[in-house]
Design a protein around this motif. Structure first.
Motif, PDB file in Angstrom:
ATOM      1  N   VAL A  19       0.838  -1.207   0.000  1.00 41.97           N
ATOM      2  CA  VAL A  19       0.000   0.000   0.000  1.00 41.97           C
ATOM      3  C   VAL A  19       0.875   1.261   0.000  1.00 41.97           C
ATOM      4  O   VAL A  19       0.574   2.247  -0.676  1.00 41.97           O
ATOM      5  N   ASP A  20       1.971   1.214   0.758  1.00 41.93           N
ATOM      6  CA  ASP A  20       2.882   2.359   0.843  1.00 41.93           C
ATOM      7  C   ASP A  20       3.434   2.707  -0.539  1.00 41.93           C
ATOM      8  O   ASP A  20       3.363   3.851  -0.991  1.00 41.93           O
ATOM      9  N   VAL A  21       3.954   1.697  -1.244  1.00 43.56           N
ATOM     10  CA  VAL A  21       4.571   1.946  -2.550  1.00 43.56           C
ATOM     11  C   VAL A  21       3.519   2.363  -3.584  1.00 43.56           C
ATOM     12  O   VAL A  21       3.709   3.341  -4.328  1.00 43.56           O
ATOM     13  N   LEU A  22       2.414   1.638  -3.646  1.00 41.62           N
ATOM     14  CA  LEU A  22       1.389   1.964  -4.653  1.00 41.62           C
ATOM     15  C   LEU A  22       0.866   3.387  -4.465  1.00 41.62           C
ATOM     16  O   LEU A  22       0.758   4.153  -5.425  1.00 41.62           O
ATOM     17  N   SER A  23       0.554   3.736  -3.222  1.00 42.30           N
ATOM     18  CA  SER A  23      -0.048   5.059  -2.990  1.00 42.30           C
ATOM     19  C   SER A  23       0.980   6.174  -3.205  1.00 42.30           C
ATOM     20  O   SER A  23       0.652   7.233  -3.741  1.00 42.30           O
ATOM     21  N   ALA A  24       2.241   5.933  -2.826  1.00 46.52           N
ATOM     22  CA  ALA A  24       3.273   6.971  -2.997  1.00 46.52           C
ATOM     23  C   ALA A  24       3.521   7.246  -4.477  1.00 46.52           C
ATOM     24  O   ALA A  24       3.637   8.400  -4.896  1.00 46.52           O
ATOM     25  N   LYS A  25       3.590   6.180  -5.287  1.00 50.33           N
ATOM     26  CA  LYS A  25       3.865   6.392  -6.723  1.00 50.33           C
ATOM     27  C   LYS A  25       2.673   7.031  -7.423  1.00 50.33           C
ATOM     28  O   LYS A  25       2.845   7.852  -8.324  1.00 50.33           O
ATOM     29  N   LEU A  26       1.480   6.663  -6.999  1.00 51.15           N
ATOM     30  CA  LEU A  26       0.284   7.300  -7.581  1.00 51.15           C
ATOM     31  C   LEU A  26       0.305   8.797  -7.276  1.00 51.15           C
ATOM     32  O   LEU A  26       0.117   9.635  -8.173  1.00 51.15           O
ATOM     33  N   ALA A  27       0.565   9.137  -6.013  1.00 51.86           N
ATOM     34  CA  ALA A  27       0.554  10.554  -5.607  1.00 51.86           C
ATOM     35  C   ALA A  27       1.665  11.329  -6.318  1.00 51.86           C
ATOM     36  O   ALA A  27       1.463  12.475  -6.738  1.00 51.86           O
ATOM     37  N   ARG A  28       2.834  10.689  -6.492  1.00 49.67           N
ATOM     38  CA  ARG A  28       3.929  11.399  -7.154  1.00 49.67           C
ATOM     39  C   ARG A  28       3.614  11.675  -8.621  1.00 49.67           C
ATOM     40  O   ARG A  28       3.841  12.765  -9.135  1.00 49.67           O
ATOM     41  N   ALA A  29       3.021  10.677  -9.286  1.00 47.44           N
ATOM     42  CA  ALA A  29       2.670  10.865 -10.704  1.00 47.44           C
ATOM     43  C   ALA A  29       1.628  11.976 -10.853  1.00 47.44           C
ATOM     44  O   ALA A  29       1.694  12.773 -11.787  1.00 47.44           O
ATOM     45  N   VAL A  30       0.689  12.045  -9.919  1.00 48.20           N
ATOM     46  CA  VAL A  30      -0.333  13.105  -9.963  1.00 48.20           C
ATOM     47  C   VAL A  30       0.338  14.470  -9.898  1.00 48.20           C
ATOM     48  O   VAL A  30       0.032  15.377 -10.679  1.00 48.20           O
ATOM     49  N   GLU A  31       1.291  14.605  -8.969  1.00 44.50           N
ATOM     50  CA  GLU A  31       2.008  15.888  -8.838  1.00 44.50           C
ATOM     51  C   GLU A  31       2.845  16.176 -10.089  1.00 44.50           C
ATOM     52  O   GLU A  31       2.773  17.265 -10.659  1.00 44.50           O
TER      53      GLU A  31
END
Ligand code: KG4
Ligand code: ZN
Length: 350
Positions: free
Chosen positions: A261-273
């Motif tokens: 969950v940590d990796v999936l959510s962090a990469k999703l949030a980074r791509a959004v930014e």
């Protein structure tokens, strides 16, 4: 009566769900019938392709009839048949494609082919009932996390998307399923691990590694799976889950889920930014995971869209929905495409 070209009958048989659905205008679910084969595969701890194909043959006629009846629709109301061409198990896909060809030919309806992964993307456009909420603002970054795929995709406009990253080994759902098996939990592993974590008072008790693959939007879960295996061997007197207490299993399950969950959510949030997206989505079977939704929501600065009930795991409503936005006419000699990828379908970069 002239068939309504916006009313599409979707057929999905790419893995272990036989599904048919009727969707209007790419968004409104009129019916969504799913016949799950989970019990047929449970004994084997995973999907057995031969069993899947045979179960599809047994179920497809009835599932389709139920989808039409539930939508209060007859054949004369349907404007097109949409079917999953790939990716998926070839024998399973063949059942759906040939059934759809037969129906299209017999009823004189257009036949549309759909990419299953792409259909997951459009699952967040689907709604039930008459109130039609505004569509998600674009561009959107969508995380497809299922048993067969883990991809990060940017949707710039309807029908136009680009893959940003993907898993280099196991899909996230596959990792849940394999770790579920290592922990002696029931199949499929995702929901079983989520249930087990609820019995763990401290989700930080077992710390497991994260594969950040920094500088990319790619993922890797095979090292984490091996770390779980070592953890089980270390903590269990017998070296397997049989020698673990329920509390130990819950703690390892929680440590594993935290890492994914940590990796999936962090990469999703980074791509959004990075791409200045106006919305985010998590689609595919793993999107049912509460911890993933919560963590992503906490990290995101834009609204998060997740599929509604019965459209996160495999279903045919998303097939009918995607066909409306990206109609791809198929000939009667069209073959299945078991390895169809999102990138090769990318008309935006073509
Ligand atoms: O999208 P899907 O139904 O089928 C594929 O296209 O693969 O996804 C199934 C996957 C399975 O690996 C299952 O373990 C996972 O989704 N899954 C979950 C949860 N519910 C289903 N993973 C984590 N947490 C869940 N609650
Ligand atoms: Zn799927």
């Amino acid at each position: 009566m002239r068939p309504d070209s916006s009313l599409i009958l979707g057929i999905e048989t790419s893995c272990d769900e036989t599904a048919a659905a009727v969707v209007a205008g790419g968004r409104v679910i009129r019916s969504n019938v799913i016949s799950s084969q989970v019990s047929a595969h449970q004994l084997f701890g995973g999907v057995v392709p031969e069993i899947a194909s045979r179960q599809h043959v047994l179920a497809i006629t009835n599932v389709t009839a139920r989808a039409l009846a539930a939508a209060n629709a007859g054949w004369s109301d349907v404007g097109a048949i949409a079917v999953t061409r790939g990716p998926g198990l070839s024998g399973a896909l063949l059942v759906g494609l040939n059934f759809a060809k037969g129906v299209a030919l017999a009823r004189g309806l257009p036949l549309l082919g759909v990419n299953h992964v792409e259909a997951h993307l459009y699952s967040v456009w689907l709604t039930v009932g008459n109130a039609l909420p505004p569509p998600p603002p674009l561009p959107m970054v969508s995380l497809v996390a299922s048993g067969g795929h883990t991809e990060l995709v940017i949707i710039e406009e309807i029908g136009s998307h680009r893959r940003l990253g993907h898993t280099l080994d196991d899909a996230a759902g596959e990792a849940f399923d394999k770790v579920g098996r290592l922990l002696g939990l029931s199949y499929p592993g995702g929901p079983a691990i989520e249930r087990a974590t609820a019995r763990c008072p401290d989700v930080q008790a077992v710390q497991l590694p994260r594969a950040w693959l920094s500088g990319t939007y790619d993922f890797s879960f095979s090292g984490l799976k091996t770390a779980v295996l070592h953890c089980v061997r270390r903590e269990s007197a017998e070296g397997t889950a049989d020698g673990l207490t329920e509390a130990q299993i819950a703690a390892i399950a929680a440590g594993f889920q935290e890492s994914v969950v940590d990796v999936l959510s962090a990469k999703l949030a980074r791509a959004v930014e990075d791409f200045g997206a106006r919305s985010a989505a998590i689609v595919g079977g793993v999107s049912a995971n509460r911890a993933l939704r919560d963590k992503a929501e906490a990290r995101l600065s834009v609204p998060l869209y997740v599929p509604g009930p019965n459209v996160s795991t495999d279903n045919a409503a998303m097939i009918a929905g995607a066909a409306y936005y990206r109609p791809e006419p198929l000939d009667y000699d069209a073959d299945v495409a078991p390895s169809l990828s999102l990138a090769s379908e990318d008309r935006a970069s073509a």
